[in-house]
Design a protein around this motif. Structure first.
Motif, PDB file in Angstrom:
ATOM      1  N   ARG A 515      -3.622  -3.871  -8.964  1.00 48.67           N
ATOM      2  CA  ARG A 515      -2.529  -4.127  -9.892  1.00 48.67           C
ATOM      3  C   ARG A 515      -3.144  -4.599 -11.207  1.00 48.67           C
ATOM      4  N   LYS A 591      -3.557  -3.331  -4.495  1.00 48.55           N
ATOM      5  CA  LYS A 591      -2.539  -2.295  -4.587  1.00 48.55           C
ATOM      6  C   LYS A 591      -3.187  -0.949  -4.299  1.00 48.55           C
ATOM      7  N   ARG A 593      -3.355   2.403  -5.145  1.00 47.87           N
ATOM      8  CA  ARG A 593      -2.992   3.525  -6.016  1.00 47.87           C
ATOM      9  C   ARG A 593      -4.271   4.194  -6.482  1.00 47.87           C
TER      10      ARG A 593
END
Length: 604
Positions: A515, A591, A593
């Motif tokens: 993040r 996170k 991603r």
């Protein structure tokens, strides 16, 4: 009976007396001379004795090494050889050979020695006939005329360099030529294993080993040390018999930088790719550990190879991260919102009415690209609203607003102590109009370096504690000054996450596994009389948001074509640097991603 003759006896007596007198005179003369040398004028005798027996040895020291934070060599000294000549010794050697040849040929060599003009002519001929001098010029890659000029131009000189820092192979070849008056001198040469990747941080030395720029110049005294001297006496066979005096050499220090060469290389590759891809004039990037203030990477493009300075033009050698100043644009909008929270003019859940998308302040216009109406603070950062932060700035006293910008380090050095660092252009004591305060809130009316923006975002990442940046590895975190309440900083950092969301100015940038909280910035470049059509694209941010570790700033100057927004030019480099650096430091992902760049276009 006859008397013995006395004449021979007298002769012997006279001779004996004469010998005795002579011996006495010789003895007295020797004693007088000895007394004169020992008592009246002893210094001359000592000096003559010292010339024959006393030798002074120099205890050389190598220049200190420079390491990165993990012990990787960034600058080392390697042994090299320099070639120098003694023109006077060479001239004497040639003269001896000419006279010896004349004697063998039955000439009057003594008369030739007195005939200076003829002797000089013969020496010139002898020198020209010796092909070894041409071989010397070829192996040194120097024009024959230049070699001849240095060797024969002024035969009264005792020292002249032919070439500095040649390779061992060249030195061995010259040694085998056995040329009179030609000598080899052991020296050292600075070598930079990382080449152009760390060139601006390290700087370089001149041919004499003196630091010219960067760390090499900043720590010149520490890296140099001091040579020692050892005075000894030798006998006729050259053996050491006595140590008369000894000065210990001062060993140089090794410098350990805060730079992490792994992160430095990644940052340089990403920045160089961005500058080339968008046909930009230049760029710079920095990575800072927010917990200590240590600079983990400082890169610029274009760069140069400090191991080969032939292509190192001045514009390539400039450390743009600390010298080049630009108005940072929207990267300062989080600071304006933080100022409102810190002063108490707004709360984190407040909204700001930006209708109708523009306003006039003192006859000047502040506007957004469109009317966004009522907006939360998070939305103001998400779409990068000038109106939103300008309205917040008008709620604050001018003195407070200006003082806060000064408090976070604008108009001051960042603390790196790097050679040539600029403190920026910020004049807090002048009179500020309402419009100027509004422009200050979205990154105009102040010019800063990439390093100053990096320090600001490191303050965000540290929860409101401002620390000076350092280029040296620290054993413990530097003392910092709290400039914002931690809860306000955390609120703004959470708002900055929206920049990466759909509709945000960096929606096309995804940070792999983490993040991130960031802000794009696109500022017009000032020219005489206003602003021109050139832009500077910024991307600055911190990660991971759950527990910030790094602050990264990327600046791309004057991108070509029609792509110039910070989210497009600097965003991809930011994502690559941030995600790679966090993985290198073993920071746990917060996170899942994947870092990629979409085809969507953004406006900030």
């Amino acid at each position: 009976m006859m008397k013995p003759k006395s004449a021979p006896v007298n002769l012997i007596t006279w001779r004996f007396a004469l010998v005795c007198v002579v011996l006495v005179l010789v003895f007295v003369t020797l004693m007088a001379r000895a007394a004169y040398l020992q008592v009246i004028e002893p210094d001359k005798a000592r000096a003559e004795n010292a010339k024959r027996t006393v030798r002074v040895e120099t205890l050389t020291v190598q220049r200190g090494m420079i390491f990165d934070r993990n012990g990787k060599e960034l600058a080392v000294s390697v042994p090299v050889v320099s070639v120098y000549a003694d023109p006077l010794a060479l001239d004497k050697s040639i003269a001896k050979k000419v006279l010896r040849a004349a004697r063998k040929n039955g000439e009057d060599h003594k008369a030739l020695a007195l005939d200076e003009a003829t002797l000089n002519e013969r020496k010139i001929q002898w020198y020209a006939q010796d092909l070894r001098w041409r071989e010397l010029a070829d192996v040194l890659q120097i024009d024959n005329d230049k070699v001849d000029s240095r060797l024969r131009g002024n035969t009264s000189r005792r020292f002249v360099y032919l070439k500095r820092q040649v390779t061992p192979a060249v030195a061995n070849y010259i040694r085998q030529l056995k040329l009179p008056g030609i000598h080899l001198l052991d020296e050292s040469k600075r070598f930079y294993p990382s080449g152009e990747v760390s060139a601006h941080v390290l700087g370089f030395t001149n041919i004499d080993g003196v630091g010219i720029e960067g760390i090499e110049k900043l720590f010149e005294n520490a890296l140099t040390g001091a040579e020692g001297r050892r005075t000894i006496r030798k006998d006729a066979q050259g053996r050491e018999v006595q140590v008369l005096s000894e000065e210990q050499r001062v060993e140089p220090e090794n410098i350990e930088l805060s730079i992490d060469l792994r992160i430095q290389a990644i940052a340089y590759k990403a920045l160089k790719s961005a500058v080339l891809s968008y046909k930009a004039t230049s760029g710079s990037a920095m990575v800072v550990d927010v917990t200590t203030g240590e600079v983990l990477a400082m890169v610029n493009s274009p760069s140069f190879n400090p191991n080969d300075m032939r292509d190192a033009a001045p514009y390539k050698r400039r450390n743009r991260a600390i010298t080049d100043l630009f108005e940072p644009g929207s990267t300062l909008k989080p600071l304006a919102i933080l100022a409102g929270l810190d002063y108490g003019a707004i709360d984190a859940d407040d909204t700001v009415n930006t209708y109708p998308g523009w306003m006039r302040l003192g006859g000047s216009l502040v506007k957004d690209t469109r009317n966004h109406g009522e907006m939360s603070l998070r939305e103001i950062l998400k779409v990068s609203s000038n109106m939103g932060v300008a309205k917040i700035s008008q709620m604050l006293p001018k003195e407070y607003m200006v003082g806060l910008y000064q408090k976070v380090g604008f108009g001051q050095d960042t603390g790196t102590l790097m050679v040539g660092e600029s403190s920026g252009l910020f004049y807090p004591n002048r009179r500020w109009s309402d419009f100027e305060i509004a422009t200050l809130s979205y990154g105009y009316a102040v010019s800063v370096s990439t390093a100053q923006i990096a320090r600001l975002y490191a303050t965000f990442g540290a929860g409101g504690i401002s620390r000076p940046l350092t280029i040296l590895k620290q054993e413990k975190p530097q003392e910092g000054q709290r400039v914002f309440e931690e809860e306000h900083v955390k609120a703004v950092v959470a708002m900055m996450e929206s920049v990466f969301e759909k509709g945000g100015t960096a929606a096309n940038v995804k940070v792999d596994g983490y993040r991130a909280a960031g802000k794009t910035g696109t500022s017009e470049k000032a020219v005489a009389g206003g602003y021109g059509d050139e832009y500077v694209g910024y991307f600055a941010g911190v990660a991971p948001v759950s527990d910030p570790r790094l602050a990264v700033v990327v600046m791309v100057n004057e991108p070509g074509d029609d792509i110039y927004y910070g989210g497009q030019t600097s965003g991809p480099a930011f994502a690559e640097i941030m995600s790679s650096a966090l993985r290198i430091l073993n920071v746990a992902p917060d996170k899942g991603r994947v870092a990629r760049v979409s085809e969507d276009k953004n406006d900030a």
